[in-house]
Design an enzyme around this catalytic site. Structure first.
Site, mmCIF file in Angstrom:
data_model
loop_
_atom_site.group_PDB
_atom_site.id
_atom_site.type_symbol
_atom_site.label_atom_id
_atom_site.label_comp_id
_atom_site.label_asym_id
_atom_site.label_seq_id
_atom_site.Cartn_x
_atom_site.Cartn_y
_atom_site.Cartn_z
ATOM 1 N N HIS A 1 66.966 45.138 78.016
ATOM 2 C CA HIS A 1 65.824 44.654 78.794
ATOM 3 C C HIS A 1 66.260 43.449 79.635
ATOM 4 O O HIS A 1 67.355 42.920 79.445
ATOM 5 C CB HIS A 1 64.657 44.269 77.874
ATOM 6 C CG HIS A 1 64.971 43.194 76.897
ATOM 7 N ND1 HIS A 1 65.167 43.434 75.558
ATOM 8 C CD2 HIS A 1 65.153 41.872 77.070
ATOM 9 C CE1 HIS A 1 65.443 42.303 74.955
ATOM 10 N NE2 HIS A 1 65.443 41.329 75.840
HETATM 11 P P1 TYD Z 1 63.298 42.700 71.216
HETATM 12 O O1 TYD Z 1 63.259 41.442 72.021
HETATM 13 O O2 TYD Z 1 63.047 43.975 71.932
HETATM 14 O O3 TYD Z 1 64.696 42.802 70.435
HETATM 15 P P2 TYD Z 1 66.188 42.952 70.951
HETATM 16 O O4 TYD Z 1 66.259 42.468 72.346
HETATM 17 O O5 TYD Z 1 66.969 42.115 70.044
HETATM 18 O O6 TYD Z 1 66.613 44.367 70.797
HETATM 19 O O7 TYD Z 1 62.274 42.531 70.008
HETATM 20 C C1 TYD Z 1 62.235 43.442 68.940
HETATM 21 C C2 TYD Z 1 60.859 43.366 68.307
HETATM 22 O O8 TYD Z 1 60.603 42.073 67.776
HETATM 23 C C3 TYD Z 1 59.747 43.660 69.293
HETATM 24 O O9 TYD Z 1 58.796 44.502 68.631
HETATM 25 C C4 TYD Z 1 59.107 42.338 69.571
HETATM 26 C C5 TYD Z 1 59.419 41.518 68.334
HETATM 27 N N1 TYD Z 1 59.658 40.107 68.648
HETATM 28 C C6 TYD Z 1 58.683 39.163 68.339
HETATM 29 O O10 TYD Z 1 57.605 39.491 67.805
HETATM 30 N N2 TYD Z 1 58.913 37.838 68.626
HETATM 31 C C7 TYD Z 1 60.068 37.441 69.217
HETATM 32 O O11 TYD Z 1 60.260 36.213 69.454
HETATM 33 C C8 TYD Z 1 61.055 38.436 69.547
HETATM 34 C C9 TYD Z 1 62.343 38.040 70.223
HETATM 35 C C10 TYD Z 1 60.804 39.751 69.254
#
Ligand code: TYD
Length: 147
Positions: free
Chosen positions: A58
């Protein structure tokens, strides 16, 4: 602050955080607006990533982040829609600054790796761009939100 639509991978980079070395072990400090060019509002960390898995996938519209391999190692692919760079993080006294408007993938996690993330804003799903085609289009059309 960098405008997301103008940012390139060359606005990102590895920051040497420094190390207080003692025979009893090492210590590294990160300070708001001194070590890093933003104020930390949130900290999270990735761990127990199964072998072969990737994270990220992302971009953010406004968020600045510093990624640190607090333990182990992993590779970060950063992509501004035009140029891609791969950075290996494998020392806890280096951090990768990622500015807004950059697509990132985290791959090749070593066993037991911990990715510590210092973030400039609270969690906001609306700040994410999770579709690569949309990211690329927005970047090309200079339509990503101005920070
Ligand atoms: P995501 O940012 O997509 O993870 P990565 O980039 O590491 O693959 O987040 C994964 C999940 O965690 C998503 O459902 C949102 C949640 N999340 C939170 O609730 N708070 C946060 O601060 C972060 C970073 C993620």
């Amino acid at each position: 602050m960098i405008e997301a639509f103008k940012s390139t991978v060359y606005n990102c980079g590895v920051i040497e955080l420094g190390k207080h070395h003692r025979e009893q072990g090492n210590l590294t400090v990160v300070e708001n607006n001194i070590t890093i060019p933003f104020e930390v509002k949130r900290i999270y960390y990735l761990y127990d990533v199964p072998g072969g898995e990737s994270r990220g996938g992302h971009a953010h519209k406004e968020l600045h982040q510093l990624l640190i391999a607090a333990g182990g190692s992993f590779d970060v692919i950063i992509d501004d829609g035009n140029v891609k760079r791969t950075i290996t993080l494998n020392r806890p006294y280096y951090g990768l600054l990622i500015v807004p408007g950059i697509w990132r993938e985290l791959i090749n996690f070593s066993s037991g790796a911990t990715c510590l993330v210092l973030a400039s804003e609270k969690y906001d799903e609306a700040d994410y761009i999770r579709d690569y085609d949309i990211f690329k289009l927005e970047k090309l059309q200079n339509r990503l939100a101005v920070v």
